[in-house]
Motif scaffolding. Structure first.
Motif, PDB file in Angstrom:
ATOM      1  N   UNK A 115       0.835  -1.212   0.000  1.00  0.00           N
ATOM      2  CA  UNK A 115       0.000   0.000   0.000  1.00  0.00           C
ATOM      3  C   UNK A 115       0.864   1.255   0.000  1.00  0.00           C
ATOM      4  N   UNK A 116       1.816   1.334   0.915  1.00  0.00           N
ATOM      5  CA  UNK A 116       2.641   2.535   1.025  1.00  0.00           C
ATOM      6  C   UNK A 116       3.494   2.753  -0.218  1.00  0.00           C
ATOM      7  N   UNK A 117       4.003   1.667  -0.791  1.00  0.00           N
ATOM      8  CA  UNK A 117       4.855   1.802  -1.976  1.00  0.00           C
ATOM      9  C   UNK A 117       4.046   2.205  -3.212  1.00  0.00           C
ATOM     10  N   UNK A 118       2.843   1.653  -3.330  1.00  0.00           N
ATOM     11  CA  UNK A 118       1.980   2.069  -4.444  1.00  0.00           C
ATOM     12  C   UNK A 118       1.609   3.549  -4.303  1.00  0.00           C
ATOM     13  N   UNK A 119       1.288   3.934  -3.076  1.00  0.00           N
ATOM     14  CA  UNK A 119       0.933   5.333  -2.820  1.00  0.00           C
ATOM     15  C   UNK A 119       2.115   6.252  -3.122  1.00  0.00           C
ATOM     16  N   UNK A 120       3.306   5.855  -2.709  1.00  0.00           N
ATOM     17  CA  UNK A 120       4.501   6.661  -2.966  1.00  0.00           C
ATOM     18  C   UNK A 120       4.762   6.791  -4.469  1.00  0.00           C
ATOM     19  N   UNK A 123       2.310   9.247  -5.897  1.00  0.00           N
ATOM     20  CA  UNK A 123       2.620  10.625  -5.520  1.00  0.00           C
ATOM     21  C   UNK A 123       3.889  11.133  -6.203  1.00  0.00           C
ATOM     22  N   UNK A 124       4.883  10.263  -6.315  1.00  0.00           N
ATOM     23  CA  UNK A 124       6.145  10.663  -6.940  1.00  0.00           C
ATOM     24  C   UNK A 124       5.974  10.999  -8.421  1.00  0.00           C
ATOM     25  N   UNK A 132      -1.051   9.598 -18.385  1.00  0.00           N
ATOM     26  CA  UNK A 132      -1.304   8.149 -18.426  1.00  0.00           C
ATOM     27  C   UNK A 132      -2.444   7.841 -17.451  1.00  0.00           C
ATOM     28  N   UNK A 133      -3.591   8.301 -17.828  1.00  0.00           N
ATOM     29  CA  UNK A 133      -4.746   8.217 -16.941  1.00  0.00           C
ATOM     30  C   UNK A 133      -5.069   6.777 -16.542  1.00  0.00           C
ATOM     31  N   UNK A 134      -4.862   5.833 -17.466  1.00  0.00           N
ATOM     32  CA  UNK A 134      -5.190   4.423 -17.185  1.00  0.00           C
ATOM     33  C   UNK A 134      -4.312   3.853 -16.064  1.00  0.00           C
ATOM     34  N   UNK A 135      -3.037   4.328 -15.982  1.00  0.00           N
ATOM     35  CA  UNK A 135      -2.149   3.871 -14.903  1.00  0.00           C
ATOM     36  C   UNK A 135      -2.601   4.469 -13.573  1.00  0.00           C
ATOM     37  N   UNK A 136      -2.962   5.760 -13.608  1.00  0.00           N
ATOM     38  CA  UNK A 136      -3.397   6.428 -12.384  1.00  0.00           C
ATOM     39  C   UNK A 136      -4.642   5.755 -11.811  1.00  0.00           C
ATOM     40  N   UNK A 137      -5.583   5.421 -12.683  1.00  0.00           N
ATOM     41  CA  UNK A 137      -6.815   4.767 -12.225  1.00  0.00           C
ATOM     42  C   UNK A 137      -6.535   3.368 -11.662  1.00  0.00           C
ATOM     43  N   UNK A 138      -5.623   2.654 -12.361  1.00  0.00           N
ATOM     44  CA  UNK A 138      -5.276   1.308 -11.891  1.00  0.00           C
ATOM     45  C   UNK A 138      -4.617   1.369 -10.515  1.00  0.00           C
ATOM     46  N   UNK A 139      -3.739   2.348 -10.323  1.00  0.00           N
ATOM     47  CA  UNK A 139      -3.074   2.497  -9.027  1.00  0.00           C
ATOM     48  C   UNK A 139      -4.088   2.814  -7.920  1.00  0.00           C
ATOM     49  N   UNK A 140      -5.000   3.719  -8.208  1.00  0.00           N
ATOM     50  CA  UNK A 140      -6.016   4.065  -7.215  1.00  0.00           C
ATOM     51  C   UNK A 140      -6.854   2.842  -6.851  1.00  0.00           C
ATOM     52  N   UNK A 141      -7.190   2.072  -7.866  1.00  0.00           N
ATOM     53  CA  UNK A 141      -7.999   0.868  -7.634  1.00  0.00           C
ATOM     54  C   UNK A 141      -7.243  -0.148  -6.783  1.00  0.00           C
ATOM     55  N   UNK A 142      -5.956  -0.344  -7.116  1.00  0.00           N
ATOM     56  CA  UNK A 142      -5.146  -1.315  -6.379  1.00  0.00           C
ATOM     57  C   UNK A 142      -4.938  -0.866  -4.927  1.00  0.00           C
TER      58      UNK A 142
END
Length: 426
Positions: A115-120, A123-124, A132-142
């Motif tokens: 969780x923390x690494x995905x969030x970092x 944010x980074x 790359x909206x599809x990556x941002x959405x996938x990250x939020x979902x994960x």
């Protein structure tokens, strides 16, 4: 029941058998080894303490497999008196460690490692992720998905916390192993004899060269030799276990299986998991039977198609010390204790061969051989030695700085010189 007596132990007599007996011993061993490994016969199986304690450091599902194996073979499984004492001493500690090391850390690591690494990462790279909206959405979902998983895991762990704690008082595994054969304990006279012999066997051994000598020197090793360093305060356990198995072999007129995870010290078997041939000869000489010392990891892989890998930090239990300063302290403490025993024997302190070194040291102070300030210094050194031997690496790192350990080592060297000088003056 057969008694362990002087002249009928691992120490004595020295191997001096004729060619015919030698031939019988090795033929008997190799003829019956496969049947022992395959459990094709009904010879007794002795369990080492680490087999029993491993039960509490594996997953609950794996525990059921191990319990089923023990139930199936309960009539032929034996527990030595020494193993029972060690098990009782360490059981609750392992139960507690399993919860903290395996369960709590799993929950914390899910958050920190995922969780923390995905969030970092999100944010980074938040600016570039706009392209790359599809990556941002996938990250939020994960992130949301693993946060839900983390909450569910915490609830499950709370349930397991209760289950794990209840094991201290209500434990079907404890009921099961209590049904195993427990008939070959040692009495006080046997224990005193074996302690005395063990001290004689270890006398003059160079602790600095011990591991290399165990591996390289023929007929050098004996049960418990490796514990001179790893359990210096009480190294006799394995020597007791061996002789309890000898009592069983004599009583039942049968071979013996010894199942253990303790394969790294080299005193039960060679590093390549082959037997020490002089163990085969000595056992045959004592009871006309063989002892089959089996590596538990290979054994369970063969019979249950799985390995019961511990989920807790075993550094404390195995006393695996990789810090060179700590190793030097442990080795020199072996030398220090040997000098204390040598002086005590020389001045005829009663039963000096079996008394704890702390008591011997106090006797030497009372006899005005050792000054009280030296007594206090040596006791402090021994206390640090005990912490190094029995505490976790993280505990030692947090508690003792490198400078402090170097100071203890220098004091230890000075105390060895001091006692050597005292001995030469006697």
């Amino acid at each position: 029941m057969e008694k362990i007596q002087e002249g009928k132990t691992f120490k004595s007599p020295d191997i001096n058998i004729d060619l015919n007996t030698y031939k019988k011993a090795i033929e008997h061993y190799y003829k019956n080894f496969n049947d022992a490994l395959e459990l094709n016969n009904n010879i007794p199986i002795f369990l080492d303490t680490n087999i029993l304690l491993r039960f509490y450091s594996i997953s609950f599902k794996q525990r059921e497999l191990l319990k089923a194996f023990f139930t199936l073979n309960s009539q032929r499984i034996f527990l030595s008196g020494q193993v029972q004492k060690e098990f009782v001493k360490n059981r609750e500690d392992v139960i507690q460690k399993y919860f903290h090391s395996a369960l709590e850390s799993m929950s914390k690591n899910l958050k920190s490692d995922i969780v923390d690494k995905l969030t970092k990462y999100k944010n980074d790279h938040k600016e570039v992720l706009k392209d790359f909206d599809y990556i941002d959405k996938t990250l939020q979902k994960q992130i949301k998905s693993f946060e839900r998983v983390g909450n569910d895991l915490k609830k499950d762990i709370d349930q397991l916390r209760i289950k794990n704690k209840q094991l201290n008082f209500s434990d079907s595994f404890l009921d099961l192993i209590n049904s195993f054969n427990q008939n070959f304990g040692l009495d006080e006279n046997e224990i005193d004899l074996l302690k005395k012999e063990f001290d004689i066997l270890t006398k003059g051994i160079d602790a600095q060269k011990l591991k290399n000598d165990i591996e390289k020197k023929l007929n050098f090793s004996f049960p418990g030799l490796g514990d001179m360093i790893e359990k210096p305060e009480n190294p006799y356990g394995d020597y007791f276990i061996y002789h309890e198995m000898i009592k069983c072999a004599l009583e039942n007129k049968s071979d013996i299986i010894f199942l253990t995870y303790d394969t790294t010290k080299g005193d039960w078997m060679k590093s390549n998991k082959e037997p020490h041939i002089h163990y085969v000869l000595r056992t045959f000489e004592l009871c006309n039977q063989s002892i089959f010392i089996l590596d538990a990891e290979r054994f369970f892989e063969k019979h249950l198609k799985t390995n019961f890998e511990s989920l807790i930090d075993v550094a404390k239990n195995s006393h695996s010390i990789d810090n060179l300063i700590e190793q030097d302290i442990l080795l020199d403490c072996v030398t220090l204790e040997r000098i204390i025993r040598t002086i005590s024997e020389f001045v005829c302190i009663e039963k000096s061969e079996i008394k704890p070194t702390g008591i011997l040291l106090r006797n030497l102070v009372e006899m005005n051989i050792v000054e009280k300030n030296r007594y206090e210094q040596i006791r402090e050194i021994m206390r640090v030695r005990s912490q190094i031997s029995h505490r976790s690496k993280d505990y030692i790192k947090e508690r003792y700085s490198k400078d402090f350990l170097l100071k203890i080592f220098d004091e230890l060297e000075d105390c060895i010189d001091y006692l050597n000088k005292k001995y030469s003056e006697l």
